[in-house]
Design an enzyme around this catalytic site. Structure first.
Site, PDB file in Angstrom:
ATOM      1  N   SER A   1       0.848  -1.190   0.000  1.00 15.67           N
ATOM      2  CA  SER A   1       0.000   0.000   0.000  1.00 15.67           C
ATOM      3  C   SER A   1       0.876   1.230   0.000  1.00 15.67           C
ATOM      4  O   SER A   1       1.996   1.203   0.541  1.00 15.67           O
ATOM      5  CB  SER A   1      -0.899   0.014   1.249  1.00 15.67           C
ATOM      6  OG  SER A   1      -1.567   1.253   1.393  1.00 15.67           O
TER       7      SER A   1
ATOM      8  N   TYR B   1      -2.039  -1.041  10.172  1.00 15.04           N
ATOM      9  CA  TYR B   1      -2.204  -1.279   8.738  1.00 15.04           C
ATOM     10  C   TYR B   1      -0.950  -0.812   7.997  1.00 15.04           C
ATOM     11  O   TYR B   1      -0.409  -1.545   7.151  1.00 15.04           O
ATOM     12  CB  TYR B   1      -3.435  -0.536   8.222  1.00 15.04           C
ATOM     13  CG  TYR B   1      -3.667  -0.723   6.741  1.00 15.04           C
ATOM     14  CD1 TYR B   1      -4.323  -1.853   6.264  1.00 15.04           C
ATOM     15  CD2 TYR B   1      -3.234   0.213   5.815  1.00 15.04           C
ATOM     16  CE1 TYR B   1      -4.526  -2.047   4.909  1.00 15.04           C
ATOM     17  CE2 TYR B   1      -3.435   0.035   4.457  1.00 15.04           C
ATOM     18  CZ  TYR B   1      -4.079  -1.086   4.012  1.00 15.04           C
ATOM     19  OH  TYR B   1      -4.279  -1.276   2.669  1.00 15.04           O
TER      20      TYR B   1
END
Length: 253
Positions: free
Chosen positions: A136, A149
């Protein structure tokens, strides 16, 4: 890579980016096996003509059963995409966040490793194939509201680099997809107007995948500011901007 004649397994493709990429691979001519936890969504995709397999990447037994089913029915499997992921806001001042952190690591990092480990011997045995990991932009430019995350995706990046080095010479290539924020639903588009349109994102990803050789990192234009923030000297400013979202936590101003 040639995306017109692949046999692709995507773990975590029952919704969002994974589902859209499954459709794009299929439209290009590849055979696609969709994996996920939700049987209702798997049924929907089966009705579209996809092969499907239940898989929970946090459960080693589930991963092993999915592998055995896929390799039995699709012995020519040559591409594995580790799309499964989860992430929620966390208040690091509150120790109760730990359960969310644990679930995030188990899914995003350990789940990625479980899936890779399940299929690596098969791909090495073929002498050719592709593993596509999914990190990401947040792994390179943290979003402080979602700390675990970000950490999990930074770890996926580092793991991908090591995996590529260890598989060098086997014929198995490793490519890392690095998405920015992508609006996978109309609601998400409203919440984050800067999020990329899902269709536009998928088109750019598939165009990048078609390159020969396959890029080590699949970087759409919208993620470049994240990927190269430290190099470009914008890192501190951008993290400060993104830290403003912490005001949404209970008790914060």
């Amino acid at each position: 890579m040639d995306i017109t004649d692949r046999t692709v397994f995507i773990a975590g493709a029952t919704s969002g980016i994974g589902r859209e990429l499954a459709r794009r691979f299929a439209a290009a001519g590849s055979a696609v096996i969709v994996g996920g936890r939700r049987t209702d969504l798997l049924d929907e995709l089966a009705a579209e003509g996809f092969a499907t397999v239940p898989i929970d990447v946090t459960d080693q037994g589930s991963v092993d059963r999915a592998r055995d089913t896929i390799l039995r029915d699709h012995p020519g499997l040559d591409t594995v995409v580790t799309m499964s992921g989860t992430g929620v806001p966390e208040d690091l001042r509150d120790p109760a966040h730990f359960s969310a952190a644990q679930e995030t690591i188990d899914t995003n990092l350990l789940g990625t490793i479980r899936v890779i480990d399940a299929f690596t011997p098969h791909l090495i045995g073929r002498g050719a194939g592709t593993i596509i990991t999914v990190s990401s932009g947040i792994g390179f430019l943290p979003f402080p509201l979602m700390p675990t995350y970000a950490a999990s995706k930074a770890a996926v990046h580092a793991y991908s680099e090591a995996l590529r080095a260890q598989l060098d010479g086997t014929g198995v290539e490793v490519s890392e997809l690095v998405p920015p924020a992508v609006a996978t639903t109309p609601e998400q588009a409203k919440l984050n107007p800067r999020a990329l349109d899902l269709g536009e994102f998928a088109t750019e990803v598939m165009d990048l995948l078609r390159a020969d050789p396959t890029p080590r990192e699949i970087l759409v234009k919208g993620v470049l500011m994240h990927r190269w923030a430290e190099r470009d000297g914008t890192y501190d400013e951008l993290v400060a901007q993104r830290s403003q979202a912490l005001a949404s936590l209970p008790g914060r101003r």
